[in-house]
Write a protein that holds these residues in place. Structure first.
Motif, mmCIF file in Angstrom:
data_model
loop_
_atom_site.group_PDB
_atom_site.id
_atom_site.type_symbol
_atom_site.label_atom_id
_atom_site.label_comp_id
_atom_site.label_asym_id
_atom_site.label_seq_id
_atom_site.Cartn_x
_atom_site.Cartn_y
_atom_site.Cartn_z
ATOM 1 N N ILE A 1 0.846 -1.195 0.000
ATOM 2 C CA ILE A 1 0.000 0.000 0.000
ATOM 3 C C ILE A 1 0.878 1.241 0.000
ATOM 4 N N VAL A 2 0.574 2.149 -0.922
ATOM 5 C CA VAL A 2 1.285 3.422 -1.044
ATOM 6 C C VAL A 2 0.353 4.536 -0.582
ATOM 7 N N SER A 3 0.888 5.491 0.186
ATOM 8 C CA SER A 3 0.088 6.654 0.575
ATOM 9 C C SER A 3 0.918 7.919 0.405
ATOM 10 N N GLY A 4 0.297 9.053 0.681
ATOM 11 C CA GLY A 4 0.942 10.353 0.539
ATOM 12 C C GLY A 4 -0.106 11.429 0.374
ATOM 13 N N CYS A 5 0.315 12.601 -0.132
ATOM 14 C CA CYS A 5 -0.599 13.694 -0.463
ATOM 15 C C CYS A 5 -1.509 13.990 0.743
ATOM 16 N N MET B 1 4.902 8.514 0.423
ATOM 17 C CA MET B 1 5.532 9.411 -0.541
ATOM 18 C C MET B 1 4.874 10.784 -0.422
ATOM 19 N N LEU B 2 5.515 11.812 -0.982
ATOM 20 C CA LEU B 2 4.831 13.106 -1.067
ATOM 21 C C LEU B 2 3.556 12.935 -1.874
ATOM 22 N N SER B 3 3.645 12.163 -2.919
ATOM 23 C CA SER B 3 2.538 11.588 -3.686
ATOM 24 C C SER B 3 3.190 10.698 -4.727
ATOM 25 N N LEU C 1 -7.078 25.388 -3.597
ATOM 26 C CA LEU C 1 -7.129 26.174 -2.366
ATOM 27 C C LEU C 1 -7.832 25.464 -1.219
ATOM 28 N N VAL C 2 -8.361 24.274 -1.448
ATOM 29 C CA VAL C 2 -9.210 23.632 -0.444
ATOM 30 C C VAL C 2 -8.551 22.407 0.178
ATOM 31 N N ILE C 3 -8.005 21.516 -0.622
ATOM 32 C CA ILE C 3 -7.572 20.202 -0.138
ATOM 33 C C ILE C 3 -6.378 20.294 0.806
ATOM 34 N N GLY C 4 -5.409 21.154 0.497
ATOM 35 C CA GLY C 4 -4.288 21.336 1.414
ATOM 36 C C GLY C 4 -2.985 20.705 0.976
ATOM 37 N N TRP C 5 -2.927 20.194 -0.246
ATOM 38 C CA TRP C 5 -1.682 19.656 -0.802
ATOM 39 C C TRP C 5 -1.751 19.801 -2.316
ATOM 40 N N ARG D 1 -1.446 22.558 3.778
ATOM 41 C CA ARG D 1 -1.768 22.423 5.198
ATOM 42 C C ARG D 1 -0.506 22.175 6.013
ATOM 43 N N GLN D 2 -0.403 22.849 7.146
ATOM 44 C CA GLN D 2 0.801 22.760 7.962
ATOM 45 C C GLN D 2 1.011 21.356 8.524
ATOM 46 N N ASP D 3 -0.086 20.649 8.872
ATOM 47 C CA ASP D 3 0.093 19.309 9.437
ATOM 48 C C ASP D 3 0.637 18.335 8.398
ATOM 49 N N PHE D 4 0.247 18.501 7.138
ATOM 50 C CA PHE D 4 0.829 17.667 6.084
ATOM 51 C C PHE D 4 2.314 17.990 5.914
ATOM 52 N N LEU D 5 2.626 19.274 5.904
ATOM 53 C CA LEU D 5 4.019 19.693 5.760
ATOM 54 C C LEU D 5 4.866 19.144 6.907
#
Length: 413
Positions: free
Chosen positions: A209-213, A226-228, A311-315, A335-339
Motif C-alpha cells: 500500500i502506497v500513501s501520501g498527499c 511518498m509526497l505523492s 485552495l481547499v484540499i491542502g496539498w 496544510r501545515q500538518d501535512f508539511l
C-alpha cells in the motif's frame, strides 16, 4: 467574468455518476443489479482465477483500470527500471484516452469489470491500481472479494489512492472540503459505506500500500509513504525565461487555473480575487481552462506567468506538478500538518517545498505581491520548482520507488 478573464472549454465535461444528485434508491438499485450478477458469476470467477495460476502471463505489470493521466507516467517509470507493463481501462475520462488497452471498445461498460478481470488473469503478474479496486472494483460483491480472488490467481497487487477513492469525509477535519464535495459531487454521499469497505478490504488484502498527499487523512496504514505517487516526464518540459526586462514586474501578470472540479479547487475564490484586483487597476489576467485535453493544457501553461492550483484540499496534485515542471511558480494551499508530516518523516527538507502557500483569505494579497515582483524573482521560483519535480516526481525518482516495492513483494528479486 470580464474581458481580462478568458475561459477555455473544448470538450463537454462528464464528471460521472456522483456529480449528479442521484437518488439513494437509484444508487441502491445499481448496487443490487451488480450484486445479482456477481452472485451468478461468483463460482465461475473463482474457478477461472484458480485455473489462471497455471497459465503463463506475458506482462509483468498492468496499470488500471481507473483512467488517470498518471497511468502513462507510471508506465514510463516502471519501464525505465526494466519492467514490462501496460495501461488498461474499460472506460475513459475527457482529458486523455492515451492507454494501451481499452476493453470498453469491445463490450458495454456495464460488462467491463467482468471482461477486464478475465483479461487481467491471463496477462499480468501484478497490477497497480487504486482503492476503488482492480477490474472488479465497480461491482458489488466481487469488489469486496477481489483481493482474495487475485491471491487465488497468484497476481500481486500494489494499491495507491488517487483522491475520491479514499475520501471518507467523516474521517477528515477539513470542513471546506466537505462543503466542496457536497457541491461538486452530491451523489458521493451514497458512497461512504462502500468507500470505507474497500479501504478495509484492500488494506488487509493488498501486497503493498502506497500513501501520501492529503490521502494520509483518510488511511490508517501504508507500507510506503511518498509526497505523492504522481510522476511526470521532466525531459519533455523546457524552462524558458521571458525575454522581457527581468528587473520589472510582469505586465500583465498572466495566471492560469484548470479545475476539474470547481469547488474542490476553490475556483470561485480565484475568480473573485482576480476581479477585485482588476477593479483596483492591477494588471493581471486569468485563463480559466476546463474540459481541455491534457496536451493542449500543457501548451497553455507555457504562456502563463503563474499557475494557480487548489485552495481547499491542502496539498498539491498533478496540475501543480505540470506547472512546476514547466518552470512556473505555483500557488497552492498547503496544510501545515501535512508539511510537518513529510518533513518529520524525512521526505522533505525544511523550506524545500517551492510552492507559494496561500489560503482563501490571503489569495488576493498573494496575487498582488506576485504582480509586483520582478520577473527574475518569479523565474527563480520556477527554476526551484522544476528542480523539485526532478528530485521527487520525475520518471527516474518514481521508478526507483516502484522498483523497491516490486522487489519487496517478490515480483522480481
Amino acid at each position: 467574468m470580464n474581458d481580462k478573464t478568458t475561459s477555455t472549454q473544448t470538450e463537454p465535461i462528464d464528471r460521472g455518476f456522483h456529480a449528479k444528485r442521484v437518488s439513494y434508491q437509484k444508487a441502491i438499485f445499481v448496487r443490487a443489479v451488480y450484486f445479482l450478477v456477481d452472485s451468478i458469476a461468483l463460482f465461475p470467477i473463482v474457478l477461472i482465477s484458480i485455473l489462471s495460476r497455471f497459465s503463463p502471463r506475458p506482462i509483468e505489470i498492468g496499470l488500471g483500470p481507473v483512467p488517470t493521466i498518471n497511468s502513462k507516467y507510471h508506465k514510463q517509470a516502471l519501464e525505465r527500471v526494466g519492467y514490462t507493463c501496460e495501461t488498461f481501462v474499460y472506460y475513459t475520462w475527457y482529458f486523455t484516452d492515451d492507454f494501451d488497452i481499452n476493453i470498453g471498445r469491445y463490450c458495454p461498460r456495464a460488462f467491463g469489470p467482468y471482461i477486464a478481470y478475465i483479461f487481467v488473469l491471463f496477462r499480468y503478474k501484478c497490477i497497480y491500481t487504486y482503492f476503488t479496486g482492480g477490474p472488479l472494483g465497480f461491482t458489488t460483491l466481487l469488489a469486496r472479494l477481489e483481493p482474495f480472488l487475485l491471491q487465488l490467481a497468484g497476481i500481486k497487487t500494489v494499491i495507491m489512492p488517487f483522491g475520491g477513492d479514499v475520501h471518507v469525509l467523516t474521517r477528515g477535519q477539513n470542513m471546506l472540503m466537505i462543503d466542496a464535495y457536497a457541491k461538486d459531487y452530491p451523489g458521493f454521499r451514497h458512497n461512504k459505506g462502500r468507500t470505507e469497505a474497500l479501504i478495509d478490504v484492500w488494506t488487509h488484502g493488498a501486497d503493498h500500500i502506497v500513501s501520501g498527499c492529503d490521502w494520509v487523512d483518510f488511511l490508517y496504514y501504508w507500507d510506503t509513504l511518498m509526497l505523492s505517487h504522481f510522476a511526470i516526464d521532466t525531459d519533455n518540459f523546457e524552462v524558458v525565461q521571458s525575454q522581457q526586462a527581468p528587473d520589472k514586474p510582469c505586465e500583465p501578470l498572466r495566471l492560469i487555473h484548470a479545475p476539474n472540479h470547481r469547488n474542490l479547487k476553490g475556483t470561485k475564490h480565484i475568480l473573485k480575487a482576480v476581479e477585485e484586483l482588476q477593479a483596483e487597476g492591477l494588471s493581471v489576467e486569468l485563463s480559466l481552462v476546463e474540459g481541455v485535453p491534457n496536451t493542449k493544457l500543457l501548451e497553455m501553461i507555457q504562456s502563463a506567468d503563474v499557475v494557480l492550483d487548489q485552495l481547499v484540499i491542502g496539498w498539491y496534485a498533478m496540475f501543480a506538478l505540470e506547472g512546476m515542471a514547466s518552470g512556473k511558480p505555483v500557488v497552492c494551499h498547503v496544510r501545515q500538518d501535512f508539511l510537518d508530516l513529510y518533513i518529520g518523516t524525512g521526505l522533505l527538507e525544511p523550506d524545500e517545498l517551492p510552492l507559494i502557500n496561500t489560503t482563501i483569505s490571503t489569495l488576493k494579497d498573494t496575487i498582488r505581491q506576485l504582480a509586483l515582483r520582478p520577473r527574475s524573482e518569479l523565474h527563480e521560483i520556477g527554476l526551484r520548482s522544476h528542480e523539485f519535480v526532478k528530485k521527487h516526481h520525475s520518471i527516474e525518482s518514481i521508478g526507483k520507488v516502484f522498483d523497491n516495492i516490486n522487489r519487496e513483494i517478490s515480483l522480481r528479486r
